[in-house]
Write an enzyme that holds these catalytic residues in place. Structure first.
Site: not given
Ligand code: IMP
Ligand code: MG
Length: 188
Positions: A52, A109, A112-113, A116, A140, A168, A174
């Site tokens: 979302r 949005d 991070d890692t 996803t 990040k 969120d 949000r």
């Molecule tokens: P990834 O798979 O680790 O890249 O995670 C991505 C998802 O983690 C994003 O779509 C967000 O929903 C969530 N996320 C990662 N960092 C943050 C943050 O600092 N604040 C809020 N949500 C985050």
């Molecule tokens: Mg999230």
């Protein structure tokens, strides 16, 4: 003071990007996307918002793109509650329409890692789009566990947990019109 406002005052650390800064950057991204896809003779750009968190960003971004745009949405889960990735990624909702031979832009949005989007882009690539690129509001890079080619990025941020403008914490915040850092004691 409205109790909600007091709560936000209590848990919010510094504001990273205020409303005006976000709008300015979204406009720049819209102009860049418009120019790039015009050059590619794009007759339809399918923008896929990842639910979302992408909703406010997506809503603003589509309105500053001067191209034939269609929109679709997908929902993945990687975070349960909390501020760290669980590592397991599931599809909760797939897009409605086929993307074979289409220009596709995934709108997220934050990366991070990268786990996803890695999973999601592999899944979408298998459907043979004409092109597939990623647009993320925030990035990040220091947290990346897998390589992800990002074509459009709003801002790079350090490893801090941020909320607002789609982002969120446990489903909340949000709808804040800015991006801010949550005080660590707010999620400890
Ligand atoms: P990834 O798979 O680790 O890249 O995670 C991505 C998802 O983690 C994003 O779509 C967000 O929903 C969530 N996320 C990662 N960092 C943050 C943050 O600092 N604040 C809020 N949500 C985050
Ligand atoms: Mg999230």
């Amino acid at each position: 003071m409205n109790p909600w406002q007091k709560h936000v005052d209590d848990i919010m650390g510094k504001v990273l990007f205020d409303q005006q800064t976000l709008q300015r950057r979204v406009q720049e991204l819209g102009r860049q996307i418009t120019a790039d896809y015009q050059d590619a003779d794009c007759d339809e750009l399918v923008m896929i918002g990842i639910l979302r968190g992408s909703v406010p960003f997506m809503a603003d971004l589509i309105r500053v793109i001067d191209l034939p745009v269609t929109i679709d949405f997908m929902a993945m889960s990687s975070y349960a509650h909390g501020t760290r990735t669980s590592g397991s990624v599931r599809i909760l909702k797939d897009i409605n329409d086929a993307i074979t031979d289409k220009h596709v832009l995934v709108v997220e949005d934050i990366i991070d890692t990268g786990l996803t989007l890695k999973c999601l882009t592999e899944l979408l690539e298998a459907r043979k789009p004409r092109s597939l690129h990623i647009c993320t509001l925030l990035d990040k890079p220091s947290r990346r566990l897998t390589e992800i080619p990002v074509r459009y990025r709003g801002f790079e941020i350090p490893d801090e947990f941020v909320v607002g403008y789609g982002l969120d914490f446990a489903g909340h915040y949000r709808h804040l019109p800015y991006v801010g850092v949550l005080k660590p004691e707010a999620y400890a």
